[in-house]
Design a protein around this motif. Sequence first.
Motif, PDB file in Angstrom:
ATOM      1  N   ASP A 102       0.845  -1.521   0.084  1.00  0.00           N
ATOM      2  CA  ASP A 102       0.056  -0.074  -0.072  1.00  0.00           C
ATOM      3  C   ASP A 102       0.968   1.225  -0.040  1.00  0.00           C
ATOM      4  OD1 ASP A 102      -3.207   0.448   0.880  1.00  0.00           O
ATOM      5  OD2 ASP A 102      -1.907   2.111   1.201  1.00  0.00           O
ATOM      6  N   ILE A 103       0.443   2.339  -0.660  1.00  0.00           N
ATOM      7  CA  ILE A 103       1.260   3.512  -0.435  1.00  0.00           C
ATOM      8  C   ILE A 103       1.177   3.924   0.716  1.00  0.00           C
ATOM      9  CG2 ILE A 103      -0.785   5.019  -1.315  1.00  0.00           C
ATOM     10  CD1 ILE A 103       1.457   6.338  -3.144  1.00  0.00           C
ATOM     11  N   ASN A 104       0.117   4.003   1.600  1.00  0.00           N
ATOM     12  CA  ASN A 104      -0.216   4.567   2.910  1.00  0.00           C
ATOM     13  C   ASN A 104       0.517   3.655   4.069  1.00  0.00           C
ATOM     14  OD1 ASN A 104      -1.996   5.107   5.458  1.00  0.00           O
ATOM     15  ND2 ASN A 104      -2.212   6.857   4.224  1.00  0.00           N
ATOM     16  N   ALA A 105       1.341   4.321   4.683  1.00  0.00           N
ATOM     17  CA  ALA A 105       1.931   3.559   5.807  1.00  0.00           C
ATOM     18  C   ALA A 105       1.154   3.111   6.921  1.00  0.00           C
ATOM     19  CB  ALA A 105       3.270   4.463   6.403  1.00  0.00           C
ATOM     20  N   ALA A 106       0.125   4.138   7.342  1.00  0.00           N
ATOM     21  CA  ALA A 106      -0.720   3.951   8.355  1.00  0.00           C
ATOM     22  C   ALA A 106      -1.690   2.768   8.349  1.00  0.00           C
ATOM     23  CB  ALA A 106      -1.457   5.483   8.752  1.00  0.00           C
ATOM     24  N   LEU A 121       3.202 -15.392   9.234  1.00  0.00           N
ATOM     25  CA  LEU A 121       4.561 -14.885   9.240  1.00  0.00           C
ATOM     26  C   LEU A 121       5.424 -15.332   8.089  1.00  0.00           C
ATOM     27  CD1 LEU A 121       5.053 -15.776  13.147  1.00  0.00           C
ATOM     28  CD2 LEU A 121       4.543 -13.259  12.152  1.00  0.00           C
ATOM     29  N   LYS A 122       5.215 -16.402   7.644  1.00  0.00           N
ATOM     30  CA  LYS A 122       6.101 -16.907   6.783  1.00  0.00           C
ATOM     31  C   LYS A 122       5.511 -16.896   5.233  1.00  0.00           C
ATOM     32  CE  LYS A 122       8.525 -21.469   5.250  1.00  0.00           C
ATOM     33  NZ  LYS A 122       8.275 -22.879   5.485  1.00  0.00           N
ATOM     34  N   ASN A 123       6.614 -16.242   4.299  1.00  0.00           N
ATOM     35  CA  ASN A 123       6.420 -15.922   2.930  1.00  0.00           C
ATOM     36  C   ASN A 123       5.453 -14.889   2.881  1.00  0.00           C
ATOM     37  OD1 ASN A 123       8.113 -18.171   2.275  1.00  0.00           O
ATOM     38  ND2 ASN A 123       6.155 -19.704   2.480  1.00  0.00           N
ATOM     39  N   LEU A 124       5.293 -14.067   3.630  1.00  0.00           N
ATOM     40  CA  LEU A 124       4.528 -12.817   3.730  1.00  0.00           C
ATOM     41  C   LEU A 124       5.395 -11.588   3.801  1.00  0.00           C
ATOM     42  CD1 LEU A 124       1.731 -11.704   3.474  1.00  0.00           C
ATOM     43  CD2 LEU A 124       1.606 -11.830   6.194  1.00  0.00           C
ATOM     44  N   GLU A 125       5.134 -10.653   3.051  1.00  0.00           N
ATOM     45  CA  GLU A 125       5.965  -9.285   2.990  1.00  0.00           C
ATOM     46  C   GLU A 125       5.117  -8.126   2.871  1.00  0.00           C
ATOM     47  OE1 GLU A 125       8.849  -9.444  -0.379  1.00  0.00           O
ATOM     48  OE2 GLU A 125       8.547 -11.441  -0.427  1.00  0.00           O
ATOM     49  N   PHE A 126       5.486  -7.113   3.429  1.00  0.00           N
ATOM     50  CA  PHE A 126       4.759  -5.928   3.626  1.00  0.00           C
ATOM     51  C   PHE A 126       5.623  -4.758   2.950  1.00  0.00           C
ATOM     52  CE2 PHE A 126       2.992  -8.430   6.831  1.00  0.00           C
ATOM     53  CZ  PHE A 126       1.529  -8.295   6.673  1.00  0.00           C
ATOM     54  N   VAL A 127       5.095  -4.420   1.927  1.00  0.00           N
ATOM     55  CA  VAL A 127       5.691  -3.140   1.174  1.00  0.00           C
ATOM     56  C   VAL A 127       5.038  -1.883   0.876  1.00  0.00           C
ATOM     57  CG1 VAL A 127       7.150  -2.799  -1.157  1.00  0.00           C
ATOM     58  CG2 VAL A 127       7.191  -4.884  -0.026  1.00  0.00           C
ATOM     59  N   ILE A 128       5.664  -0.846   1.350  1.00  0.00           N
ATOM     60  CA  ILE A 128       5.145   0.630   0.786  1.00  0.00           C
ATOM     61  C   ILE A 128       5.382   0.885  -0.320  1.00  0.00           C
ATOM     62  CG2 ILE A 128       5.110   2.973   1.228  1.00  0.00           C
ATOM     63  CD1 ILE A 128       5.701   2.601   4.330  1.00  0.00           C
ATOM     64  N   ALA A 129       4.524   1.095  -1.338  1.00  0.00           N
ATOM     65  CA  ALA A 129       4.905   1.082  -2.648  1.00  0.00           C
ATOM     66  C   ALA A 129       3.706   1.903  -3.402  1.00  0.00           C
ATOM     67  CB  ALA A 129       4.940  -0.172  -3.463  1.00  0.00           C
ATOM     68  N   ASN A 130       3.976   2.840  -4.450  1.00  0.00           N
ATOM     69  CA  ASN A 130       3.148   3.482  -5.366  1.00  0.00           C
ATOM     70  C   ASN A 130       3.161   2.594  -6.474  1.00  0.00           C
ATOM     71  OD1 ASN A 130       1.866   5.207  -7.138  1.00  0.00           O
ATOM     72  ND2 ASN A 130       3.048   7.051  -6.547  1.00  0.00           N
ATOM     73  N   ALA A 131       1.622   2.340  -6.795  1.00  0.00           N
ATOM     74  CA  ALA A 131       1.226   1.459  -7.948  1.00  0.00           C
ATOM     75  C   ALA A 131       1.644   1.971  -9.094  1.00  0.00           C
ATOM     76  CB  ALA A 131      -0.346   1.412  -7.664  1.00  0.00           C
ATOM     77  N   GLU A 132       1.864   3.344  -9.351  1.00  0.00           N
ATOM     78  CA  GLU A 132       2.635   3.789 -10.582  1.00  0.00           C
ATOM     79  C   GLU A 132       4.040   3.382 -10.773  1.00  0.00           C
ATOM     80  OE1 GLU A 132       1.253   7.945 -11.046  1.00  0.00           O
ATOM     81  OE2 GLU A 132      -0.420   7.517 -10.184  1.00  0.00           O
ATOM     82  N   ALA A 133       4.746   3.021  -9.615  1.00  0.00           N
ATOM     83  CA  ALA A 133       6.050   2.609  -9.769  1.00  0.00           C
ATOM     84  C   ALA A 133       6.442   1.451  -9.002  1.00  0.00           C
ATOM     85  CB  ALA A 133       6.885   3.952  -9.684  1.00  0.00           C
ATOM     86  N   LEU A 134       5.978   0.421  -9.348  1.00  0.00           N
ATOM     87  CA  LEU A 134       6.168  -0.797  -8.638  1.00  0.00           C
ATOM     88  C   LEU A 134       7.666  -1.226  -8.388  1.00  0.00           C
ATOM     89  CD1 LEU A 134       3.196  -2.958  -9.653  1.00  0.00           C
ATOM     90  CD2 LEU A 134       3.313  -1.467  -7.493  1.00  0.00           C
ATOM     91  N   PRO A 135       8.059  -1.320  -7.154  1.00  0.00           N
ATOM     92  CA  PRO A 135       9.413  -1.807  -6.901  1.00  0.00           C
ATOM     93  C   PRO A 135       9.900  -3.112  -7.122  1.00  0.00           C
ATOM     94  CG  PRO A 135       8.438  -1.406  -4.857  1.00  0.00           C
ATOM     95  CD  PRO A 135       7.293  -1.275  -5.700  1.00  0.00           C
ATOM     96  N   PHE A 136       9.503  -3.676  -8.040  1.00  0.00           N
ATOM     97  CA  PHE A 136       9.554  -5.081  -8.109  1.00  0.00           C
ATOM     98  C   PHE A 136      10.058  -5.519  -9.891  1.00  0.00           C
ATOM     99  CE2 PHE A 136       5.734  -4.711  -5.532  1.00  0.00           C
ATOM    100  CZ  PHE A 136       6.282  -5.137  -4.381  1.00  0.00           C
TER     101      PHE A 136
END
Length: 260
Positions: A102-106, A121-136
């Motif tokens: 999500d782009i919103n940290a809160a 817990l396992k194989n689960l990641e949380f990533v702050i990201a803008n959908a217009e420029a995905l960091p993947f």
Amino acid sequence: MTEKEKEQTHFGYETIDSEEKEGRVGAVFDSVAGKYDLMNDVMSAGIHRAWKNWYVWQTGVKPGEAVLDLAAGTGDITLRLAKRMRGKGAGADIEGRLVSSDINAAMLKIGEERLTNKGWLKNLEFVIANAEALPFEDNSFDLITMAFGLRNVTHQDKALAEMARVLKPGGRVLVLEFSRPKNAVINRFYDWYSFTFLPKMGAFIAKDADSYQYLAESIRMHPPQEKLKAMFAAAGLVDCEYQNLSNGIVAIHKGVKPHA
């Protein structure tokens, strides 16, 4: 670039500079984060749960896949995906890769606490990201989901192109979003409900009428079913289709990344 040359977009019914929208939308969700789930239940009379259950079932997600949940917010969809990606055996972990973004940290923080408190817990990641420029990287995911988030993106065409980029060939993207009711009577009632009831409930429960006024306006400004279907195709996706729920109050849009 001069002031007159600045790109314009909409924030609800208000016309603003495009560079302002991300911050304005962020402020809305910062304001409502703590009451977001409660308000979803109130303003939909709980129907949003059925929409989301059907939507996740329609994704066909299964253990072993790499999945990206965009605009994940408080984790409603991520949790449903995790349950369907669970391996065999009591208390089994997620099999594959599940990214909640999500782009919103809160909002994302609430989602992270929600899932980790439930033992995911396992194989689960949380990533702050803008959908217009995905960091993947390109070709990273089998499935991308985005529920009730696309209408808040400034450049929706860029977001759809990014989704297509990070999908693996043959991968699918499914977007659940508010849309246009097909029945005129339902549409009139929906307008009354959206612009009269929702802001009042927002003021009473979330102490924020303006954010729910924006919600109603953002729904009306979002592309209708056929236009959004065309946008999926313009992003390079194939087999584009949509499915109306509750007479088109919401719709599920689907597209597939073609094989080279």
